[in-house]
Design a protein around this motif. Structure first.
Motif, PDB file in Angstrom:
ATOM      1  N   ALA A 104      -7.386  -2.349   2.759  1.00  5.72           N
ATOM      2  CA  ALA A 104      -6.578  -3.191   3.149  1.00  5.72           C
ATOM      3  C   ALA A 104      -7.268  -4.693   3.022  1.00  5.72           C
ATOM      4  O   ALA A 104      -6.709  -5.684   2.486  1.00  5.72           O
ATOM      5  CB  ALA A 104      -5.811  -3.278   4.201  1.00  5.72           C
ATOM      6  N   VAL A 135      -0.323  -6.727   4.465  1.00  5.19           N
ATOM      7  CA  VAL A 135      -0.380  -5.409   3.922  1.00  5.19           C
ATOM      8  C   VAL A 135       0.852  -4.701   4.387  1.00  5.19           C
ATOM      9  O   VAL A 135       1.018  -4.299   5.424  1.00  5.19           O
ATOM     10  CB  VAL A 135      -1.676  -4.544   4.122  1.00  5.19           C
ATOM     11  CG1 VAL A 135      -1.519  -3.281   3.512  1.00  5.19           C
ATOM     12  CG2 VAL A 135      -2.890  -5.240   3.534  1.00  5.19           C
ATOM     13  N   ALA A 177       0.789  -1.344   0.050  1.00  5.13           N
ATOM     14  CA  ALA A 177      -0.075   0.233   0.060  1.00  5.13           C
ATOM     15  C   ALA A 177       0.815   1.244   0.050  1.00  5.13           C
ATOM     16  O   ALA A 177       1.852   1.365   0.703  1.00  5.13           O
ATOM     17  CB  ALA A 177      -0.993  -0.021   1.346  1.00  5.13           C
ATOM     18  N   ILE A 232       2.853  -1.233   4.141  1.00  6.20           N
ATOM     19  CA  ILE A 232       2.535   0.316   3.780  1.00  6.20           C
ATOM     20  C   ILE A 232       3.858   1.008   3.577  1.00  6.20           C
ATOM     21  O   ILE A 232       4.749   0.809   4.394  1.00  6.20           O
ATOM     22  CB  ILE A 232       1.962   0.892   5.017  1.00  6.20           C
ATOM     23  CG1 ILE A 232       0.603   0.105   5.543  1.00  6.20           C
ATOM     24  CG2 ILE A 232       1.452   2.484   4.836  1.00  6.20           C
ATOM     25  CD1 ILE A 232      -0.255   0.687   6.656  1.00  6.20           C
TER      26      ILE A 232
END
Lengths: 293, 201, 223
Positions: free
Chosen positions: B145, B61, B36, B63
């Motif tokens: 997410a 996920v 992400a 980031i």
């Protein structure tokens, strides 16, 4: 043998021409029939040249066949498919084969036809083609070389009275006259007033103008002409007239409409005659003319 | 840090090959990789807030904080997939709220363009998405997410995971064959002592 | 400038698929401006080719380099040291650049990554329009700066044709009829006489194919 179209234009007070499209192939059987059916009602018959960029047998050959069948042909020649050499060559061939009248056109673009991938030529435009005809008539080709035998064509062109914008169309109309056009067949008109206002503005002097009359056969055809064909306006009232009539009676109504237009043009005397385009229904032309009397 | 989620996803049984040289907890081996890119002013703040609020979202996920999604280059997105990401999303501010005026507008277009490039390559464009996530929308970030992890599971592993990215080409520097640039003080002069300058300067 | 468009990836991939080492060569001039073959586009194409090779289980290394332009031999010289390391070059230049590259490195196949479209201008973000045919007989001083050879679908000199509809072209209703536009502008200026005369047929002998332009040093030094 039919009288020469050139003489007719000089002598007759109301001139009628018709149009036919060649077959897409070698079957010319229908051709003789058409000439027999309409030959005596009209003063000359146009043969289109790959009209709408749809490939057909060459207009040159069909004009010759019309001659042999006793009719008076007008060769339509466009600049789309041939360069200046081929155009001059075909004109000389036409003369040799006895064809005397030629209508010079720019031609529809290849993209709208059935061979859209073809290379468009447009080496000349309609005005330059008229000049070429004038040169050949004086025994010279475009490069200035003397010919072994000249032509004496009666050249014509087209004009669109309903063009939008109109200014450029009038400019071009005058150029065509200056380049030697002696007769004009207009794009289809459905409103005599529109034709009149065009002629008032254009002021043709000494040329024969034949108003284009298209045989309307259905409301959908009227809509199609309005949407797709530049410079042609079918008034709503005519489309409604056809819509109000049951399907099997529409052809007859269309013939009536055409006849009324022809009568109106003849009675007002705004031009020298009409050019009837009854696409696919050439055999109806005598009926239209009878009704128009 | 939030506890990694243990929801069962559809097709979770499909094995995700463990990445070569993957670091991190064994619990994540064989799980999808979702990257992400979140902008500092909005989406990353929302992600942070999600952590503070103890909202759970999949641990798959990863980031990456960017100052603004406008910084995102199409090659950055392509690189993520080249290196085995199964899904990627770009989270930026709402339209009109971008701290740098129109960075998010640019990012949205880049994402759209990149999806077309992925389709050309043969990867599913749905693996890449753009979301608008305002700074306060912690649960929205968690939803995004979750959504992208679900997509990664249902689409299956990125087919590029089967081969290492490795050293399959790079950008070359132009060889030193071109004459050196003319120093500004010499512009306009007909003669310069170039040889001595090269030695001295 | 010259405007081009990148070929579909599948087409480019097909020509290089048997090469294990490929160099993608970009052009920093027109092709960068029209976003078809500049450094950025080289980066994208190289990545896509690498991904395709991996997905197809092919061993292929794709390197990238961008030159200021590919239409002058001086700018191609730096490649001489590199070319032998690759089985093929994929050029992101216009057709002219691809051919010069192919001329200079005749021992290596050079493949085009672009379809060159036309000489044109930028009409807005991401849109370019054709303006010039390179006919060798510019008449823009007579047609109010609007080129009928390029903008008229039929290239007419005595236009318009009968297909003009509300000032639009019969071939593509979104295109303006060049002659309607020329007429309007000249009418506003009161200079319709510029198109009033009959234009003779164009002289296509001015531009041979292939055309050449320029003088040799001998010709220039002649008294």
């Amino acid at each position: 043998m039919a009288p020469a179209f050139r003489d007719v234009c000089r002598q007759k007070s109301f001139i009628v021409t018709a149009e036919m499209g060649p077959p897409k192939g070698t079957d010319t059987s229908r051709l003789r029939e058409i000439v027999h059916q309409i030959g005596s009602s009209v003063d000359a018959i146009n043969v289109t040249d790959n009209q709408s960029a749809v490939m057909k047998v060459s207009s040159l050959a069909i004009c010759r066949l019309i001659l042999e069948a006793g009719g008076e042909p007008i060769l339509q020649l466009t600049c789309r498919d041939r360069n200046r050499l081929a155009l001059q060559s075909d004109l000389l061939a036409a003369w040799v084969l006895g064809i005397r009248n030629v209508l010079c056109l720019t031609g529809d673009h290849v993209r709208i036809g059935d061979h859209p991938q073809a290379k468009p030529v447009f080496d000349l435009d309609s005005v330059q083609l008229l000049q070429v005809v004038a040169n050949l008539n004086q025994g010279r080709d475009l490069a200035g070389n003397a010919l072994e035998g000249a032509t004496d064509f009666f050249p014509g062109a087209v004009v669109t009275p309903g063009a939008d914008p109109l200014g450029p169309q009038i400019l071009k109309f005058r150029k065509k006259i200056a380049a030697g056009a002696r007769f004009f067949q207009t794009q289809a008109i459905f409103d005599v007033d529109q034709l009149k206002s065009f002629l008032d503005r254009a002021q043709p002097n000494g040329v024969t103008i034949l108003a284009g009359i298209v045989l309307l056969v259905s409301p959908r055809m009227g809509q199609f002409l309005n949407e797709k064909i530049p410079g042609v306006y079918v008034p709503e009232r005519l489309i409604e007239r056809l819509a109000e009539v049951p399907k099997e009676k529409r052809l007859a109504e269309g013939i009536r409409i055409a006849a009324e237009l022809i009568r109106a043009i003849r009675d007002t005397g705004i031009c020298q005659g009409v050019h009837i385009m009854a696409i696919g229904r050439e055999e109806k032309v005598p009926e239209i003319l009878r009704l128009a009397e | 840090m939030a506890e990694p989620e243990r929801e069962s996803f559809p097709n979770a049984a499909r094995a995700f090959p463990a990445r070569e040289g993957a670091s991190g907890s064994d619990r994540l081996a064989g799980r999808p990789v979702v990257v992400a890119f979140a902008c500092t002013y909005c989406a990353y703040t929302a992600a942070d807030l999600a952590g503070a609020m103890r909202l759970s979202y999949p641990a798959e996920v990863r980031i990456v904080q960017v100052p603004c999604t406008g910084k995102i280059d199409i090659c950055l997105l392509l690189d993520a997939f080249e290196h085995g990401a199964d899904a990627v999303f770009v989270a930026g501010c709402n339209l009109g709220d971008c701290h740098f005026r129109e960075g998010n507008v640019h990012a949205k277009k880049e994402v759209a363009r990149c999806r077309r490039l992925l389709r050309e390559v043969g990867l599913e464009p749905e693996r890449l998405e753009f979301f608008h996530v305002p700074a306060s929308a912690a649960s929205l970030f968690a939803d995004c997410a979750r959504e992208m992890t679900k997509r990664a599971c249902s689409l299956g592993p990125n087919p590029l995971r089967a081969t290492p990215a490795g050293d399959l080409g790079k950008k070359l520097a132009l060889p030193e064959d071109l004459p050196p640039a003319i120093p500004p003080q010499d512009l306009g002069k007909l003669k310069t002592d170039r040889a001595n300058q090269q030695k001295g300067a | 400038m010259i405007v081009a468009r990148r070929k579909p990836l599948a087409e480019i991939e097909a020509v290089v698929q048997d090469c294990t080492q490929v160099l993608v060569v970009g052009c920093g001039s027109c092709m960068a401006v029209c976003q078809a073959g500049g450094e950025k586009e080289v980066e994208i194409l190289a990545r896509q080719l690498r991904m395709r090779a991996r997905l197809a289980s092919r061993c292929q290394i794709v390197d990238e380099i961008t030159l200021p332009r590919q239409c002058d031999p001086e700018f191609l010289r730096p490649l001489a040291a590199l070319v032998d390391r690759y089985q093929a070059l994929v050029s992101m230049a216009c057709g002219a650049g691809v051919q010069l590259l192919a001329e200079q490195f005749a021992h290596r196949p050079v493949f085009p990554a672009l379809d060159t479209l036309f000489l044109g201008v930028n009409e807005g973000p991401g849109t370019w329009g054709q303006r010039c045919l390179a006919c060798g007989q510019c008449i823009l001083h007579l047609t109010a700066g609007i080129c009928p050879k390029t903008l008229c679908a039929k290239g007419l000199l005595n236009g318009p044709c009968g297909g003009t509809k509300h000032g639009k072209c019969e071939v593509n209703a979104e295109k303006t009829c060049a002659w309607a536009a020329i007429y309007n502008r000249l009418e506003k200026w009161g200079r319709l006489e510029l198109i009033g005369r009959i234009w003779p047929p164009a002289d296509w002998s001015v531009v041979d194919t292939p055309a050449r332009h320029g003088t040799s040093l001998a010709e220039e030094s002649a008294p």
